[in-house]
Design an enzyme around this catalytic site. Structure first.
Site, PDB file in Angstrom:
ATOM      1  N   SER A   4       0.842  -1.185   0.000  1.00 43.03           N
ATOM      2  CA  SER A   4       0.000   0.000   0.000  1.00 43.03           C
ATOM      3  C   SER A   4       0.891   1.255   0.000  1.00 43.03           C
ATOM      4  CB  SER A   4      -0.932  -0.048   1.207  1.00 43.03           C
ATOM      5  OG  SER A   4      -2.145   0.591   0.960  1.00 43.03           O
ATOM      6  N   ASP A  58      -8.616  -5.200  -6.190  1.00 44.67           N
ATOM      7  CA  ASP A  58      -8.244  -4.121  -5.273  1.00 44.67           C
ATOM      8  C   ASP A  58      -8.519  -2.785  -5.935  1.00 44.67           C
ATOM      9  OD1 ASP A  58      -7.051  -2.366  -3.495  1.00 44.67           O
ATOM     10  OD2 ASP A  58      -5.001  -2.900  -4.100  1.00 44.67           O
ATOM     11  N   HIS A  77      -6.012  -6.360  -2.007  1.00 40.51           N
ATOM     12  CA  HIS A  77      -4.968  -5.437  -1.561  1.00 40.51           C
ATOM     13  C   HIS A  77      -3.823  -6.179  -0.868  1.00 40.51           C
ATOM     14  CE1 HIS A  77      -3.856  -1.288  -1.216  1.00 40.51           C
ATOM     15  NE2 HIS A  77      -3.754  -1.308   0.090  1.00 40.51           N
TER      16      HIS A  77
END
Length: 501
Positions: A187, A439, A464
C-alpha cells in the site's frame, strides 16, 4: 461486545459541520493495511516475532537550520532468528513502514517471515515518523501534532531519508556493510519501497512494492478508477446485489428526512441508542463496501474486522437472500453484518465512535500536503452516488484544517509517474510491482512490466497486497504461484549482487 465502531471512510464524505460553505471535502481513504489486526501467524508464536529497538533520528534531513538538528526516537522491530550473519553476507529484509503502528504491519506481513528461513535473512520493520511510537518533539503527540509548523516534518521524503539513515547505521553496527538489503512494502508502504529503490539504489538492491498506487496522482489515473473497480467487484458477484446497493442511497436519504425515519433506520441497521443520521448510515455502509472490496481475500482474514473468505461474495449472498423479501434495509443490514459482525458478538453498531486506536489520524496531514490521490469520482454506473473529483474541496478543507495549500504536483515532481515506462526503462531496475485486480487501488498501480528487471505481477482475483499475507494451507494455486515467482525474482537479485562482489 455491546457495540462495534467503524472507520469513517474519508474517501466518501468528510463532513465539516463547522464549515457551512464546505458541505463535504473528500480525503483519500486510509489504506487498510494501516488498521490491521494480527492474522493467524504461520510462524511459531512461541518464538518472539521481533524485538523493539530505537534509533536516534534526525528531525530534518534536508536543511541546516538550528531546529533541523533536533532528534527523535524512531522505533524499529528486528528479528535475528533466521539470519546467517554478516560474515556470510546474509541479506537484510526491510519493511518500509506505513501510516500507522509498525507492530500491526510486522504482525501482518507474513511473506517476509515465511521466506526468511529460505533466504537466511535478517528482518527489520521501520516505523514511519509521526506514527506509532516514532513521534518527534520528545514523543509528545500534543506538541508534534500541534500545527503545520511541527507537522511540516511529516513527509514521504523525510521518511525515506529516515529509512536510509537507519539502515546504513544498522549495517555499520552489525559489521554488515556488504549484506544486501531488499525492501518490502504494501500500500503506502509499497509506494515508499518503490521510491526508496529509485532514490537510494546504493542502500537497497531491490524492492517488492505490493499494491502500490504510485500512478494515482494528477491525471495519470482516472479519478473514477477506484470506485469503478469496487463497483465491478460487487457486480461480478450478482447483478441484483449491484442494483440493490446502487439504488439504496436515495431510499436511505428519503427515510432519514421523514418524521420518525431515523428510528426506522436505527432499528433496521441495529444502531446503538446514541448518535444517528442518514449521512452517518451512508458512511457506515460505504465503509463496509470499500474495505470489503479491498480485503476480498480468498481465505478468512482479520483486518478491520474478522471476515470470511471472499467477503464480497458473502455480502452479496446476504443481499440476494430470498428470506428477506423486498426489504432493502434488511438486505443492506445483512451485507453490513458480514463485514462488521461476522463473529456474531455485536449487539449494536456505534456510529459516534471516532476513536483512532492505531494512530492513523496524521494521514489527513499527508492527504493535505503531497498525497493528493484523486479517488472520489463516481460515474453513472457506480455503486455509489454520482460525483466528481473536486480538488477545490480538498484544498478548502486543508486550508481550514491546517492553513496550508496542498501540492498536488509534488509527488510526480519528486518521484515521477508520467510516462513511467519510457522513463524507467533504462533508469530503474529490480522492482516488483504486485497488484490484484479486485483491489480498488490497482487502477493506480503499475500493471505492465517496464523492463526485464522492473516486473509487474498481476493477479485477476487478487485483493490489496494479498501476496504479503501469511501463507495458509487454504491459499489458492494462483496465490502460491505469485509468491513463488516473487521468491525467484528476489533470488535472482541476490545472485547478481553476490556475483558482482
Amino acid at each position: 461486545m455491546a457495540a462495534t465502531s467503524f472507520i469513517l471512510p474519508c474517501f466518501f464524505l468528510f463532513s465539516l459541520s463547522s464549515l457551512p460553505t464546505l458541505s463535504s471535502a473528500k480525503i483519500t481513504p486510509w489504506f487498510p493495511s494501516s488498521i490491521v489486526r494480527p492474522e493467524q501467524l504461520s510462524v511459531s508464536t512461541k518464538t518472539k516475532l521481533y524485538e523493539a529497538k530505537y534509533f536516534t533520528q534526525t528531525l530534518d534531513h534536508f536543511n541546516y537550520q538550528p531546529q533541523s538538528y533536533q532528534t527523535f526516537q524512531q522505533r524499529y522491530l528486528i528479528n535475528y532468528t533466521y539470519w546467517d550473519g554478516a560474515d556470510k553476507l546474509a541479506p537484510i529484509f526491510v519493511y518500509t513502514g506505513n501510516e500507522g503502528d509498525i507492530e500491526w504491519f510486522a504482525q501482518n506481513t507474513g511473506f517476509i517471515f515465511d521466506t526468511a528461513p529460505h533466504f537466511k535473512a535478517l528482518l527489520v520493520f521501520i516505523e514511519h515518523r509521526f506514527y506509532g511510537k516514532s513521534i518527534p518533539f520528545g514523543g509528545d503527540k500534543n506538541v508534534a501534532y500541534t500545527n503545520a509548523s511541527t507537522l511540516g516534518y511529516l513527509s514521504s521524503t523525510q521518511a525515506l531519508a529516515d529509512y536510509a539513515t537507519l539502515i546504513i547505521d544498522l549495517k555499520n553496527n552489525l559489521s554488515a556493510t556488504h549484506s544486501p538489503v531488499v525492501v518490502f512494502g504494501g500500500s503506502y508502504g509499497g509506494m515508499l519501497a518503490a521510491w526508496f529503490r529509485l532514490k537510494y539504489p546504493h542502500v537497497t538492491i531491490g524492492a517488492l512494492a505490493s499494491s502500490a498506487p504510485i500512478l494515482n496522482f494528477e491525471n495519470i489515473t482516472s479519478p473514477y478508477s477506484f470506485t469503478n473497480i469496487i463497483t465491478q467487484d460487487y457486480r461480478s458477484e450478482s447483478e441484483n446485489c449491484y442494483k440493490v446497493i446502487k439504488g439504496s442511497w436515495e431510499q436511505i436519504e428519503e427515510t432519514a428526512e421523514k418524521n420518525g425515519g431515523l428510528e426506522v433506520l436505527r432499528k433496521s441497521f441495529r444502531i446503538c441508542n446514541n448518535y444517528i443520521s442518514g449521512h452517518a448510515i451512508e458512511s457506515w455502509l460505504s465503509t463496509a463496501y470499500i474495505y470489503g472490496a479491498m480485503t476480498d481475500y480468498p481465505t478468512p482474514s482479520n483486518f478491520l474486522s474478522p471476515l470470511p473468505a471472499y467477503p464480497v461474495k458473502q455480502m452479496c449472498k446476504a443481499i440476494d437472500d430470498p428470506g428477506v423479501g423486498n426489504d432493502t434495509f434488511a438486505k443492506l443490514y445483512g451485507a453490513a453484518n458480514v463485514y462488521y459482525n461476522y463473529t456474531g458478538t455485536t449487539k449494536c453498531f456505534d456510529l459516534a465512535d471516532d476513536s483512532d486506536p492505531h494512530g492513523l489520524a496524521e494521514w489527513t496531514w499527508q492527504a493535505c500536503t503531497e498525497m493528493i490521490l484523486p479517488t472520489s469520482g463516481n460515474n453513472e454506473e457506480s455503486i455509489f452516488p454520482v460525483s466528481t473529483w473536486n480538488y477545490s474541496n480538498r484544498a478548502a478543507f486543508c486550508n481550514y484544517a491546517f492553513d496550508i495549500e496542498p501540492r498536488p504536483n509534488w509527488i510526480t515532481t519528486e518521484f515521477g509517474g508520467h510516462d513511467i515506462k519510457r522513463v524507467l526503462k533504462r533508469f530503474g531496475s529490480n522492482i516488483i510491482f504486485f497488484n490484484g485486480l479486485r483491489d480498488p487501488w490497482s487502477g493506480g498501480g503499475v500493471l505492465e512490466s517496464i523492463s526485464q528487471s522492473i516486473v509487474a505481477i498481476v493477479a485477476k482475483d487478487g485483493a490489496h497486497h494479498v501476496d504479503l499475507r501469511f501463507a495458509t494451507s487454504e491459499d489458492p494455486e494462483w496465490l502460491r504461484d505469485v509468491r513463488e515467482r516473487e521468491v525467484k525474482i528476489i533470488t535472482k537479485w541476490l545472485s547478481e549482487y553476490y556475483h558482482d562482489l
